[in-house]
Design a protein around this motif. Sequence first.
Motif, PDB file in Angstrom:
ATOM      1  N   SER A 104      -8.954  14.030 -11.019  1.00 29.08           N
ATOM      2  CA  SER A 104      -9.157  14.129  -9.557  1.00 29.08           C
ATOM      3  C   SER A 104      -9.992  12.606  -8.834  1.00 29.08           C
ATOM      4  O   SER A 104      -9.922  12.201  -8.199  1.00 29.08           O
ATOM      5  N   ALA A 105      -9.504  11.190  -9.695  1.00 30.15           N
ATOM      6  CA  ALA A 105      -9.975  10.228  -9.407  1.00 30.15           C
ATOM      7  C   ALA A 105      -8.690   9.620  -9.064  1.00 30.15           C
ATOM      8  O   ALA A 105      -8.069   8.788  -7.591  1.00 30.15           O
ATOM      9  N   LEU A 106      -7.620  10.564  -9.334  1.00 30.40           N
ATOM     10  CA  LEU A 106      -6.128  10.116  -8.413  1.00 30.40           C
ATOM     11  C   LEU A 106      -6.007  10.440  -7.054  1.00 30.40           C
ATOM     12  O   LEU A 106      -5.351   9.077  -6.934  1.00 30.40           O
ATOM     13  N   LYS A 107      -6.441  11.504  -7.485  1.00 31.50           N
ATOM     14  CA  LYS A 107      -6.742  11.912  -5.933  1.00 31.50           C
ATOM     15  C   LYS A 107      -6.950  12.069  -4.847  1.00 31.50           C
ATOM     16  O   LYS A 107      -7.014  11.236  -4.129  1.00 31.50           O
ATOM     17  N   LEU A 154      -5.659   5.434  -0.179  1.00 31.12           N
ATOM     18  CA  LEU A 154      -4.558   4.857  -0.113  1.00 31.12           C
ATOM     19  C   LEU A 154      -3.847   5.301   0.957  1.00 31.12           C
ATOM     20  O   LEU A 154      -3.225   4.565   2.689  1.00 31.12           O
ATOM     21  N   GLN A 155      -5.132   6.724   1.497  1.00 33.03           N
ATOM     22  CA  GLN A 155      -2.795   7.558   3.271  1.00 33.03           C
ATOM     23  C   GLN A 155      -4.867   7.226   4.247  1.00 33.03           C
ATOM     24  O   GLN A 155      -4.198   6.683   4.871  1.00 33.03           O
ATOM     25  N   LYS A 156      -5.507   6.691   3.246  1.00 33.27           N
ATOM     26  CA  LYS A 156      -5.832   6.809   4.895  1.00 33.27           C
ATOM     27  C   LYS A 156      -6.134   4.867   5.377  1.00 33.27           C
ATOM     28  O   LYS A 156      -6.596   4.981   6.505  1.00 33.27           O
ATOM     29  N   ASP A 157      -5.637   3.528   4.481  1.00 31.43           N
ATOM     30  CA  ASP A 157      -5.642   2.500   4.918  1.00 31.43           C
ATOM     31  C   ASP A 157      -3.893   2.720   5.191  1.00 31.43           C
ATOM     32  O   ASP A 157      -4.622   2.077   6.195  1.00 31.43           O
ATOM     33  N   LEU A 158      -2.900   3.922   5.012  1.00 30.52           N
ATOM     34  CA  LEU A 158      -1.863   3.298   5.527  1.00 30.52           C
ATOM     35  C   LEU A 158      -1.806   3.888   7.221  1.00 30.52           C
ATOM     36  O   LEU A 158      -1.652   3.440   8.047  1.00 30.52           O
ATOM     37  N   SER A 159      -2.488   4.902   7.123  1.00 29.74           N
ATOM     38  CA  SER A 159      -2.993   5.536   9.097  1.00 29.74           C
ATOM     39  C   SER A 159      -4.426   4.549   9.455  1.00 29.74           C
ATOM     40  O   SER A 159      -3.060   4.557  11.113  1.00 29.74           O
ATOM     41  N   SER A 160      -4.883   3.974   9.361  1.00 28.59           N
ATOM     42  CA  SER A 160      -5.446   2.929   9.844  1.00 28.59           C
ATOM     43  C   SER A 160      -5.010   1.681  10.279  1.00 28.59           C
ATOM     44  O   SER A 160      -4.497   1.595  11.722  1.00 28.59           O
ATOM     45  N   GLN A 161      -3.751   1.436   9.506  1.00 27.28           N
ATOM     46  CA  GLN A 161      -2.864   0.464   9.912  1.00 27.28           C
ATOM     47  C   GLN A 161      -1.831   0.828  10.898  1.00 27.28           C
ATOM     48  O   GLN A 161      -1.016  -0.188  11.628  1.00 27.28           O
ATOM     49  N   LEU A 194       1.880  14.915  -8.619  1.00 25.29           N
ATOM     50  CA  LEU A 194       3.172  15.352  -8.569  1.00 25.29           C
ATOM     51  C   LEU A 194       3.728  16.116 -10.623  1.00 25.29           C
ATOM     52  O   LEU A 194       4.048  17.062 -10.859  1.00 25.29           O
ATOM     53  N   ARG A 195       4.473  14.425 -11.180  1.00 22.58           N
ATOM     54  CA  ARG A 195       3.744  15.263 -12.318  1.00 22.58           C
ATOM     55  C   ARG A 195       3.288  15.646 -12.945  1.00 22.58           C
ATOM     56  O   ARG A 195       3.593  16.207 -14.230  1.00 22.58           O
ATOM     57  N   VAL A 196       2.000  15.303 -13.017  1.00 18.84           N
ATOM     58  CA  VAL A 196       0.633  16.393 -13.629  1.00 18.84           C
ATOM     59  C   VAL A 196       0.003  17.805 -13.224  1.00 18.84           C
ATOM     60  O   VAL A 196       0.566  17.807 -13.967  1.00 18.84           O
ATOM     61  N   GLU A 197       0.974  17.950 -11.923  1.00 17.84           N
ATOM     62  CA  GLU A 197       0.491  19.447 -11.660  1.00 17.84           C
ATOM     63  C   GLU A 197       1.829  20.069 -11.483  1.00 17.84           C
ATOM     64  O   GLU A 197       1.500  21.392 -12.352  1.00 17.84           O
ATOM     65  N   SER A 198       2.568  19.194 -12.017  1.00 20.48           N
ATOM     66  CA  SER A 198       4.286  20.236 -12.848  1.00 20.48           C
ATOM     67  C   SER A 198       4.112  20.144 -14.532  1.00 20.48           C
ATOM     68  O   SER A 198       4.828  21.182 -14.850  1.00 20.48           O
ATOM     69  N   GLY A 199       3.034  19.364 -14.950  1.00 20.75           N
ATOM     70  CA  GLY A 199       2.900  19.794 -16.224  1.00 20.75           C
ATOM     71  C   GLY A 199       4.292  18.880 -16.932  1.00 20.75           C
ATOM     72  O   GLY A 199       3.851  18.461 -18.600  1.00 20.75           O
ATOM     73  N   LEU A 240       0.572  -1.079   0.193  1.00 19.63           N
ATOM     74  CA  LEU A 240      -0.090   0.594   0.196  1.00 19.63           C
ATOM     75  C   LEU A 240       1.225   1.489  -0.144  1.00 19.63           C
ATOM     76  O   LEU A 240       0.789   2.480  -0.561  1.00 19.63           O
ATOM     77  N   ALA A 241       1.987   1.005   1.005  1.00 20.27           N
ATOM     78  CA  ALA A 241       2.910   2.454   0.592  1.00 20.27           C
ATOM     79  C   ALA A 241       3.569   2.116  -0.615  1.00 20.27           C
ATOM     80  O   ALA A 241       3.731   3.817  -0.837  1.00 20.27           O
ATOM     81  N   ASP A 242       3.897   1.527  -1.597  1.00 18.47           N
ATOM     82  CA  ASP A 242       4.169   1.409  -2.266  1.00 18.47           C
ATOM     83  C   ASP A 242       3.443   2.644  -3.597  1.00 18.47           C
ATOM     84  O   ASP A 242       3.700   3.389  -4.369  1.00 18.47           O
ATOM     85  N   GLN A 243       2.214   1.105  -3.354  1.00 19.89           N
ATOM     86  CA  GLN A 243       1.315   2.747  -4.419  1.00 19.89           C
ATOM     87  C   GLN A 243       1.714   3.757  -4.012  1.00 19.89           C
ATOM     88  O   GLN A 243       0.317   4.460  -4.984  1.00 19.89           O
ATOM     89  N   PHE A 244       1.053   4.212  -2.991  1.00 16.18           N
ATOM     90  CA  PHE A 244       0.373   5.755  -1.878  1.00 16.18           C
ATOM     91  C   PHE A 244       1.536   6.727  -3.047  1.00 16.18           C
ATOM     92  O   PHE A 244       1.620   7.457  -3.684  1.00 16.18           O
ATOM     93  N   ASP A 245       3.015   5.495  -2.730  1.00 14.31           N
ATOM     94  CA  ASP A 245       4.063   6.712  -3.486  1.00 14.31           C
ATOM     95  C   ASP A 245       4.338   6.752  -4.881  1.00 14.31           C
ATOM     96  O   ASP A 245       3.622   8.110  -5.568  1.00 14.31           O
ATOM     97  N   ASP A 246       3.945   5.844  -5.986  1.00 19.46           N
ATOM     98  CA  ASP A 246       3.517   6.152  -6.802  1.00 19.46           C
ATOM     99  C   ASP A 246       2.532   6.647  -7.849  1.00 19.46           C
ATOM    100  O   ASP A 246       2.576   7.934  -8.281  1.00 19.46           O
ATOM    101  N   VAL A 247       1.554   6.777  -7.103  1.00 21.19           N
ATOM    102  CA  VAL A 247       0.340   7.938  -7.198  1.00 21.19           C
ATOM    103  C   VAL A 247       0.479   8.986  -6.621  1.00 21.19           C
ATOM    104  O   VAL A 247       0.567   9.779  -7.724  1.00 21.19           O
ATOM    105  N   ASP A 248       1.251   9.421  -6.015  1.00 16.05           N
ATOM    106  CA  ASP A 248       2.133  10.517  -5.287  1.00 16.05           C
ATOM    107  C   ASP A 248       2.478  11.679  -6.103  1.00 16.05           C
ATOM    108  O   ASP A 248       1.993  12.598  -7.148  1.00 16.05           O
TER     109      ASP A 248
END
Length: 92
Positions: free
Chosen positions: A59-62, A68-75, A44-49, A32-40
């Motif tokens: 929006s779907a990515l966000k 993922l952040q909620k799942d990680l925080s829960s764990q 950042l790549r999209v927002e930086s152009g 899950l942490a790796d997935q979060f890092d990949d999505v994040d």
Amino acid sequence: MHIEYYSQPSEFDRQRSDSLKLRKANPRFARLADQFDDVDKRILRVESGVEKLDDTQLSALKMQRVGLQKDLSSQLRKAAGECCNCGKACSA
């Protein structure tokens, strides 16, 4: 101007340390942490152009990142012996 630095670990430092330990001990958390890092990173790549996505896809990515952040925080909370925030006062 003099700035004092405190050697007390911050809450962020504690969570980061706990996260690193949990990554090594729990394969599901690590995945899950790796997935979060990949999505994040992709957001950042999209927002930086660097990468192009339409607003709906971004929006779907966000939303995926928030989930993922909620799942990680829960764990992390469960690993610390706290309630995972389920509302049922659980413990690890």
